[in-house]
Design an enzyme around this catalytic site. Structure first.
Site, PDB file in Angstrom:
ATOM      1  N   HIS A  69       0.843  -1.183   0.000  1.00 51.01           N
ATOM      2  CA  HIS A  69       0.000   0.000   0.000  1.00 51.01           C
ATOM      3  C   HIS A  69       0.884   1.241   0.000  1.00 51.01           C
ATOM      4  O   HIS A  69       2.117   1.157   0.069  1.00 51.01           O
ATOM      5  CB  HIS A  69      -0.957  -0.003   1.195  1.00 51.01           C
ATOM      6  CG  HIS A  69      -2.171  -0.861   0.984  1.00 51.01           C
ATOM      7  ND1 HIS A  69      -3.124  -0.577   0.038  1.00 51.01           N
ATOM      8  CD2 HIS A  69      -2.569  -2.008   1.604  1.00 51.01           C
ATOM      9  CE1 HIS A  69      -4.072  -1.501   0.072  1.00 51.01           C
ATOM     10  NE2 HIS A  69      -3.752  -2.387   1.008  1.00 51.01           N
TER      11      HIS A  69
ATOM     12  N   ASP B  63      -0.011   6.643  -4.192  1.00 49.77           N
ATOM     13  CA  ASP B  63      -1.233   6.319  -4.930  1.00 49.77           C
ATOM     14  C   ASP B  63      -1.546   7.380  -5.974  1.00 49.77           C
ATOM     15  O   ASP B  63      -1.868   7.060  -7.131  1.00 49.77           O
ATOM     16  CB  ASP B  63      -2.412   6.206  -3.965  1.00 49.77           C
ATOM     17  CG  ASP B  63      -2.431   4.896  -3.197  1.00 49.77           C
ATOM     18  OD1 ASP B  63      -1.575   4.042  -3.469  1.00 49.77           O
ATOM     19  OD2 ASP B  63      -3.304   4.723  -2.340  1.00 49.77           O
TER      20      ASP B  63
END
Length: 398
Positions: A142, A172
């Site tokens: 992540h 991200d």
């Protein structure tokens, strides 16, 4: 210059197989500027972000922030009929964006090599944490993991302290969303000349490299890394820092260039600071004196004061205050997204203006499978075939 009559990306068709944040934000931005985006979701629950955040019209608010200007096609890709639906859709599209782990699309028979043989002009974008090759290709991760492995997270650690948890998803968005956007436009430009599409391999760890250009300039010379509190742009100098005000709020001082620093010093009545802007021996004392100075007024008083002086000094605003700031009243900065029935949400709008024109809200975030029947009909499935696909659970209508 007259704004274009139609949105810039009108006529571009995008298949969106992504979920969560990086891919959906990328495809939403394409949709904002005119692309037709078909969001392909599973038939059970769809994109997991449908269940995240405050409920709006039966859907989580996080999903609303990432999926306007899209149509939802709910299809079960574990079935051969579902894979055929996606294959037909891809063959009629310009761009396909997916975010599965490497190997998943190949097992489904929907990998780039297979689709390229049927549609040579397809631009196929794969967004993963570590890329399609290498020892980490199948490793889960992540945002926090990617910033850590790229060397970026360590820079947030001040001397004697540990790294600071980022408040936003840097990898991200910066290395996933924006790198994917840039790659799509590069590939579209190349396709104009060659007629050929390509497979774009987006690694959110590799995509952080541009963020490290300032830091990367130091190790070669044996200098200390510009961690928090140690570099020109990370808090080592008084002229570029954050200061608390009398009402326990904060101001940012960014008077890095000498003329801005001179303006600041004269404005606050400290002309003796001008010549010592970058004097290493004076920085500790200067920073303490600046802390004392900013404590003399409230944030509002400093804002009013520096409105009259060109010194790169602005307040630290929380999100609510930022949304109410005069900047937020500019074209397309914040927009209201509503659905029939009265549910609505205010959300960040369009980041780019072309000849003064931003994007356009054409579709609210879709219900799961809201456009399934419409898309299947467009793919030349008959009414009877559509009814059978729905009845068998291959597809779902919203």
């Amino acid at each position: 210059m007259t704004p274009p009559e139609s949105l810039l990306l009108e006529g571009l068709r995008v298949v969106d197989l992504t979920r969560l944040l990086p891919g959906p934000l990328c495809t939403m931005l394409l949709g904002d500027y005119g692309a037709e985006v078909v969001k392909v979701e599973d038939t059970v629950a769809g994109d997991p972000t449908r269940a995240v955040g405050r409920e709006i019209d039966g859907t989580g608010s996080f999903f609303w922030l990432l999926n306007r200007n899209k149509k939802s096609l709910a299809v079960n890709l574990k079935t051969s009929q579902g894979r055929e639906i996606l294959r037909r859709l891809a063959l009629r599209s310009d761009v396909l964006v997916e975010g599965f782990r490497p190997g998943v699309m190949e097992r489904l028979g929907l990998d780039y090599g297979t689709l390229k043989s049927l549609h040579p002009g397809l631009i196929y974008v794969s967004i993963t944490g570590y890329g399609q090759k290498g020892p980490y290709r199948e490793r889960a991760g992540h945002d926090l993991n990617y910033t850590a492995l790229a060397g970026l997270l360590d820079l947030s650690a001040a001397p004697g302290e540990g790294p600071v948890m980022p408040a936003v998803q840097i990898a991200d968005i910066a290395a996933g969303t924006l790198m994917a956007l840039a790659s799509i436009f590069m590939a579209l430009y190349a396709r104009r000349r060659s007629g050929e599409g390509c497979h774009v391999d987006i690694s959110m760890t590799r995509g952080l490299l541009p963020w490290l250009v300032y830091a990367a300039a130091t190790p070669e010379g044996g200098e200390e890394l510009p961690r928090r509190g140690c570099g020109h742009l990370t808090g080592a100098y008084g002229c570029y820092n954050i200061y608390e005000t009398a009402d326990n709020k904060y101001m940012t001082l960014g008077a890095l260039e000498p003329h801005f620093w001179q303006n600041f010093c004269h404005a606050v009545g400290r002309p003796h600071w001008v010549e010592r802007q970058f004097d290493p021996a004076f920085q500790e004392q200067l920073t303490e004196e600046l802390r004392a100075l900013f404590k003399e007024k409230t944030q509002e008083e400093w804002v009013e004061f520096f409105a009259r002086h060109d010194a790169c000094c602005e307040p630290v605003l929380d999100l609510h205050a930022a949304a109410a700031h005069p900047l937020a009243r500019e074209e397309g900065f914040w927009i209201e997204v509503s659905r029939p029935g009265g549910a609505s949400q205010r959300q960040p709008g369009f980041p780019l203006l072309f000849s003064g024109r931003g994007g356009e809200l054409r579709l609210p975030p879709p219900r799961l499978g809201e456009h399934t029947e419409e898309i299947l009909a467009w793919l030349d499935y008959s009414r009877a075939e559509i009814a059978a696909l729905l009845a068998e659970g291959v597809a779902r209508a919203g």
